[in-house]
Each structure stands twice: as structure tokens, then as C-alpha cells.
Design a protein around this motif. Sequence first.
Motif, PDB file in Angstrom:
ATOM      1  N   LYS A  84       3.298   4.828   9.018  1.00  0.00           N
ATOM      2  CA  LYS A  84       4.129   3.357   9.903  1.00  0.00           C
ATOM      3  C   LYS A  84       3.999   3.226  11.194  1.00  0.00           C
ATOM      4  CE  LYS A  84       8.735   0.976  10.166  1.00  0.00           C
ATOM      5  NZ  LYS A  84      10.161   1.873  10.654  1.00  0.00           N
ATOM      6  N   GLY A  85       3.479   2.599  12.197  1.00  0.00           N
ATOM      7  CA  GLY A  85       3.126   2.346  13.519  1.00  0.00           C
ATOM      8  C   GLY A  85       1.633   2.319  13.581  1.00  0.00           C
ATOM      9  N   ILE A  86       1.065   2.160  11.992  1.00  0.00           N
ATOM     10  CA  ILE A  86      -0.757   3.132  11.780  1.00  0.00           C
ATOM     11  C   ILE A  86      -0.712   1.728  11.679  1.00  0.00           C
ATOM     12  CG2 ILE A  86      -2.461   4.289  11.304  1.00  0.00           C
ATOM     13  CD1 ILE A  86      -1.079   6.676  11.356  1.00  0.00           C
ATOM     14  N   TRP A  87      -0.411   1.052  10.264  1.00  0.00           N
ATOM     15  CA  TRP A  87      -1.050  -0.213   9.725  1.00  0.00           C
ATOM     16  C   TRP A  87       0.793  -0.559   9.099  1.00  0.00           C
ATOM     17  CZ3 TRP A  87      -1.445   0.725   4.538  1.00  0.00           C
ATOM     18  CH2 TRP A  87      -1.820   1.850   4.180  1.00  0.00           C
ATOM     19  N   GLN A  88       0.698  -1.508   8.553  1.00  0.00           N
ATOM     20  CA  GLN A  88       1.754  -1.515   7.389  1.00  0.00           C
ATOM     21  C   GLN A  88       1.458  -2.338   6.921  1.00  0.00           C
ATOM     22  OE1 GLN A  88       5.287  -1.507   8.723  1.00  0.00           O
ATOM     23  NE2 GLN A  88       4.571  -0.303  10.325  1.00  0.00           N
ATOM     24  N   VAL A  89       1.948  -2.188   5.157  1.00  0.00           N
ATOM     25  CA  VAL A  89       1.652  -3.202   4.035  1.00  0.00           C
ATOM     26  C   VAL A  89       2.563  -3.519   3.770  1.00  0.00           C
ATOM     27  CG1 VAL A  89       1.560  -1.406   3.133  1.00  0.00           C
ATOM     28  CG2 VAL A  89       0.181  -3.408   2.191  1.00  0.00           C
ATOM     29  N   ARG A  90       2.630  -4.836   3.759  1.00  0.00           N
ATOM     30  CA  ARG A  90       4.333  -5.331   2.699  1.00  0.00           C
ATOM     31  C   ARG A  90       3.896  -4.699   0.720  1.00  0.00           C
ATOM     32  NH1 ARG A  90       3.842 -10.891   1.467  1.00  0.00           N
ATOM     33  NH2 ARG A  90       1.866 -10.913   1.569  1.00  0.00           N
ATOM     34  N   TRP A  91       4.761  -3.934   0.517  1.00  0.00           N
ATOM     35  CA  TRP A  91       5.297  -3.378  -0.751  1.00  0.00           C
ATOM     36  C   TRP A  91       5.734  -3.063  -1.818  1.00  0.00           C
ATOM     37  CZ3 TRP A  91       7.565   0.915  -2.505  1.00  0.00           C
ATOM     38  CH2 TRP A  91       8.178   1.496  -1.317  1.00  0.00           C
ATOM     39  N   GLU A  92       6.156  -3.585  -3.220  1.00  0.00           N
ATOM     40  CA  GLU A  92       6.982  -3.353  -3.796  1.00  0.00           C
ATOM     41  C   GLU A  92       6.943  -2.792  -5.381  1.00  0.00           C
ATOM     42  OE1 GLU A  92       8.578  -8.499  -4.098  1.00  0.00           O
ATOM     43  OE2 GLU A  92       7.569  -7.992  -5.332  1.00  0.00           O
ATOM     44  N   PHE A  93       7.834  -1.608  -5.589  1.00  0.00           N
ATOM     45  CA  PHE A  93       7.521  -1.532  -6.598  1.00  0.00           C
ATOM     46  C   PHE A  93       8.607  -1.348  -8.137  1.00  0.00           C
ATOM     47  CE2 PHE A  93       9.054   2.474  -9.576  1.00  0.00           C
ATOM     48  CZ  PHE A  93       7.923   3.410  -9.714  1.00  0.00           C
ATOM     49  N   HIS A  94       8.309  -1.730  -9.067  1.00  0.00           N
ATOM     50  CA  HIS A  94       8.350  -2.399 -10.457  1.00  0.00           C
ATOM     51  C   HIS A  94       8.068  -1.690 -11.694  1.00  0.00           C
ATOM     52  CE1 HIS A  94       8.782  -6.778  -8.593  1.00  0.00           C
ATOM     53  NE2 HIS A  94       7.293  -6.373  -8.004  1.00  0.00           N
ATOM     54  N   THR A  95       8.888  -1.256 -12.358  1.00  0.00           N
ATOM     55  CA  THR A  95       8.607  -0.583 -13.482  1.00  0.00           C
ATOM     56  C   THR A  95       8.808  -1.273 -14.605  1.00  0.00           C
ATOM     57  OG1 THR A  95      10.952  -0.082 -14.041  1.00  0.00           O
ATOM     58  CG2 THR A  95      10.057   1.816 -12.316  1.00  0.00           C
ATOM     59  N   PHE A  96       8.432  -1.259 -15.302  1.00  0.00           N
ATOM     60  CA  PHE A  96       8.153  -1.524 -17.077  1.00  0.00           C
ATOM     61  C   PHE A  96       8.437  -1.186 -17.748  1.00  0.00           C
ATOM     62  CE2 PHE A  96       6.398  -5.456 -13.794  1.00  0.00           C
ATOM     63  CZ  PHE A  96       6.992  -6.530 -14.176  1.00  0.00           C
ATOM     64  N   ARG A  97       8.153  -1.791 -19.369  1.00  0.00           N
ATOM     65  CA  ARG A  97       8.654  -1.133 -20.319  1.00  0.00           C
ATOM     66  C   ARG A  97       7.652  -0.510 -21.392  1.00  0.00           C
ATOM     67  NH1 ARG A  97      12.591   2.610 -21.220  1.00  0.00           N
ATOM     68  NH2 ARG A  97      14.138   2.855 -19.209  1.00  0.00           N
ATOM     69  N   GLY A  98       6.946  -0.199 -22.189  1.00  0.00           N
ATOM     70  CA  GLY A  98       6.012  -0.599 -22.983  1.00  0.00           C
ATOM     71  C   GLY A  98       4.965   0.862 -23.063  1.00  0.00           C
ATOM     72  N   ASP A  99       3.415   0.341 -24.042  1.00  0.00           N
ATOM     73  CA  ASP A  99       2.500   1.178 -23.660  1.00  0.00           C
ATOM     74  C   ASP A  99       1.937   0.973 -21.933  1.00  0.00           C
ATOM     75  OD1 ASP A  99      -0.776  -0.159 -24.328  1.00  0.00           O
ATOM     76  OD2 ASP A  99       1.128  -0.821 -25.841  1.00  0.00           O
TER      77      ASP A  99
END
Length: 148
Positions: A84-99
Motif C-alpha cells: 500500500k502506498g507503493i501501488w494500488q490494485v482493485r481486488w476481490e476474493f471469491h470462492t467457488f465449489r467444484g473441481d
Amino acid sequence: MSGFERGTDGPKVILAGVDGSESSLRAASYAAGLARRQNALLALVYVQPLVPVGAALGAPVAGTTEEIAEGLVTEIREAMERVKGIWQVRWEFHTFRGDPYAGLVAAADELRADAVVVGVSESAGHRFVGSVAVRLVKAGRWPVTVVP
């Protein structure tokens, strides 16, 4: 023309598959750099197996995949705080089920991913059924980057 066209103005969503392995974490880092440079959303996806391998062997694994997902989110948040402060990136975390393959395909479709980044397989079993990365490339639906 209405509808979704992948990659027409550069990627808007870059999906990275993460499972806690070293190669998947390198893939996430690589994808984060791509997302930063392209001003795209980084979608980090963990695919929870439907039947954990340990359950088939009789091991007590209740909640194990949820713990992995929670650990990944914590690790990712800590990594993002360090830069943080060096560079920013928009991100999201998702979980899905399956193989892993089906889960990543479902995630890429649902999240409307323009590109998919995965780590090279660290499993010997991929020799028999094909690695997730190879199957994603063969699907031919997104640009796929495989990070060693």
C-alpha cells in the motif's frame, strides 16, 4: 452492438486462481501486476473441492476448505497492506465449489473475466487427467497465462 466482448479495450477483469500453493501465489502476484498496469479488477478465486481428499481417506476435515479460504484472504490482505502506498490494485476474493477446472471456468464466466492467470500444477496427478492450466488453454475462451 450490445453484449459482452472480451478484450476489446484491454482487460477489465483479470482472474487468478489461488489454492495456497507457491505457484498459485506467484500467479496471483503476476496477475496483480497485470491488473495494476491495465487498471483492471483483480479477481482472486479459490475453488473449494466438493469432497475434500482427506474425507475419502476418513480424515476429519470438516471446515478445512473454509479455513484455507480464510487463510488465503488473510495472506492476500497482508500482502496488499505491505505494498500500500507503493501501488494500488482493485481486488476481490471469491470462492467457488467444484473441481479446480470447472470452478475456474464458472468463475471466469460469472465474473466476466478477460484473462485467466494460474500457476503451473504442483501435482503429479495432472499427468493422468491433464493440468488445470492445459485444460483452460484448450478451452480457448480466454487468454490464459501459466506462471511457473
